[in-house]
Enzyme design. Structure first.
Site, short mmCIF file in Angstrom:
data_model
loop_
_atom_site.label_atom_id
_atom_site.label_comp_id
_atom_site.label_asym_id
_atom_site.label_seq_id
_atom_site.Cartn_x
_atom_site.Cartn_y
_atom_site.Cartn_z
N LYS A 201 -3.42 -0.72 -7.99
CA LYS A 201 -2.54 -0.41 -9.12
C LYS A 201 -3.03 -1.10 -10.40
O LYS A 201 -3.96 -1.89 -10.35
CB LYS A 201 -1.10 -0.82 -8.78
CG LYS A 201 -0.60 -0.28 -7.42
CD LYS A 201 -0.30 1.22 -7.44
CE LYS A 201 -0.23 1.86 -6.06
NZ LYS A 201 0.92 1.52 -5.23
C1 LIG Z 1 1.63 1.93 -3.85
C2 LIG Z 1 2.91 2.66 -3.86
C3 LIG Z 1 4.05 2.20 -3.21
C4 LIG Z 1 4.04 1.01 -2.31
O1 LIG Z 1 3.70 -0.13 -2.98
P1 LIG Z 1 3.38 -1.46 -2.15
O2 LIG Z 1 3.42 -2.52 -3.21
O3 LIG Z 1 2.02 -1.26 -1.55
O4 LIG Z 1 4.43 -1.61 -1.12
C5 LIG Z 1 5.22 2.91 -3.34
N1 LIG Z 1 5.28 4.03 -4.07
C6 LIG Z 1 4.20 4.52 -4.69
C7 LIG Z 1 4.33 5.77 -5.50
C8 LIG Z 1 2.97 3.87 -4.59
O5 LIG Z 1 1.90 4.38 -5.17
#
Ligand SMILES: *Cc1c(COP(=O)(O)O)cnc(C)c1O
Length: 403
Positions: A201
């Site tokens: 991210k």
């Molecule tokens: C990455 C992601 C998550 C989960 O995030 P984590 O921090 O890995 O638990 C949830 N929703 C979306 C849309 C994502 O891209």
């Protein structure tokens, strides 16, 4: 010439002779300041939830304008406790998009509710507010729009639907830190907005998540649910303490705490958000220009209110203009040293969801998008020449496979 043999497809003339290393679809950007920030925490008195977590929460309030922020161990955890705080439970429903990571729907299953999938808008590939409205029943309690790729749906329209029907809006902003809607950073439109700090991210803590909200009621619940629903707050207790050690468990929850080590890294990364955001926007602009007139490609469109910091850049193949399917195109990109990905398999198409009774054909627009799309590299540390190499590979394959 790139080595085409390893993916078992015929060589295409003029493979990139310069490029010997792969460009990944995403990569974190860690600098010496980030390393120093983590090292400082390691030598401090707090390793888990302490002053750095509180500082990170303050920074998220500053960024979003929200009154409260609760850091937690992941966005998955954030979504889970947001669902709990909303009161969602057994026998109830929540509405989300199928084009998302499974966590956006799993969070409803964790609390015993049923995820209901509303189809996407054909142009923005985000959840379609009109489809949300069609899926509302007397069991619906929450709506979870996902800011897909970092762009959003018409968030204001979703909020109005929620207000009209008395529903709680939880925005999954895992992709969209840095994104503005109507000129303001996201985080003020939904009742609760959740973030992810996974390494793919825009901002990372290794792992990590957070929720922002303007509601004191949700804030207090989120703090409880972050740590076993255990409290030392006298005003919340059901009994008189029998000593200074006393605490109470008021409900059942998990350990979803974020460490100060991770918060230290996230704060340091937040210091660079503007730089990351500007670089991501520049790359997206370059891609948009380069691909605008390629008939084999369909690009994601944004609602006019959004100023997106994109986490992902997705190409959709136009089946009327291209002679190969997504699988073949994906493999050929790999042979060009451009490592792609696909975001996402529609959530209800997973075997687990099939066992729960979900079937193909539920959201036809989402299923068609899934068949035709692939994610190409986008991250701030890409050099301009990496970007041009990706463009060259895409255009070459579009030309080669044109019909
Ligand atoms: C990455 C992601 C998550 C989960 O995030 P984590 O921090 O890995 O638990 C949830 N929703 C979306 C849309 C994502 O891209």
């Amino acid at each position: 010439m790139a080595d085409m043999s390893r993916v078992g497809i015929p060589a295409i003339e003029g493979g990139d002779p310069e490029r010997l290393t792969d460009i990944d679809y995403a990569h974190q950007d860690i600098n010496d300041d980030d390393v120093a920030a983590v090292a400082r925490v390691l030598k401090s008195d707090f390793l888990t939830t302490g002053p750095r977590v509180r500082e990170m929460e303050e920074r998220l309030c500053e960024l979003t304008g929200a009154k409260y922020a609760v850091a937690c161990s992941s966005d998955t955890a954030a979504l889970h406790i947001a669902c709990k705080a909303s009161g969602l439970g057994e026998g109830e429903e929540g509405i989300t998009t199928p084009i998302t990571f499974a966590a956006s729907a799993n969070c409803m299953l964790y609390v015993g509710a049923r995820p209901v999938f509303a189809d996407i808008d054909e142009k923005t590939w985000n959840i379609d507010p009109a489809e949300i409205e069609k899926k509302i029943t007397d069991k619906t309690r929450v709506v979870i729009p996902v800011d897909y790729t970092g762009a959003t749906t018409d968030l204001q329209a979703v909020r109005e639907i929620c207000d009209r029907h008395g529903l709680v809006m939880i925005e999954d902003a895992a992709h969209s830190i840095g994104t503005k809607f109507n000129g303001k950073h996201i985080g003020k439109i939904a009742h609760m907005t959740t973030f992810s700090f996974h390494p793919a991210k825009t901002i990372t803590g290794g792992e990590g998540g957070a929720i922002v909200t303007d509601s004191e009621d949700y804030y207090k619940k989120l703090l409880l649910y972050r740590t076993h629903a255990i409290t030392r707050d006298r005003s919340l207790m059901k009994r008189e303490p029998d000593g200074p050690w006393y605490y109470e468990q008021l409900d059942l929850s998990m350990n979803y705490r974020l460490t100060d080590i991770q918060a230290g890294l996230i704060i340091s990364q937040l210091n660079r958000l503007d730089v990351f955001s500007a670089r991501r926007k520049k790359i997206v602009q370059r891609y948009n220009e380069a691909f605008a007139d390629v008939p084999q490609l369909i690009l994601q469109q944004e609602v006019p209110q959004v100023d997106a910091t994109r986490h992902l850049y997705i190409l959709r193949l136009n089946p009327e203009k291209i002679s190969v399917d997504r699988r073949r195109f994906f493999e050929a990109m790999g042979a060009e040293h451009v490592i792609c990905n696909v975001h996402y398999i529609p959530v209800y198409r997973h075997p687990y969801y099939e066992e729960l009774g979900y079937t193909a054909g539920l959201c036809p627009k989402a299923e068609k998008l899934y068949d035709e799309m692939l994610t190409i590299p986008l991250y701030p540390a890409m050099s301009d020449s990496d970007v041009e190499d990706v463009i060259r590979a895409v255009k070459k394959l579009c030309h080669y496979y044109a019909k």
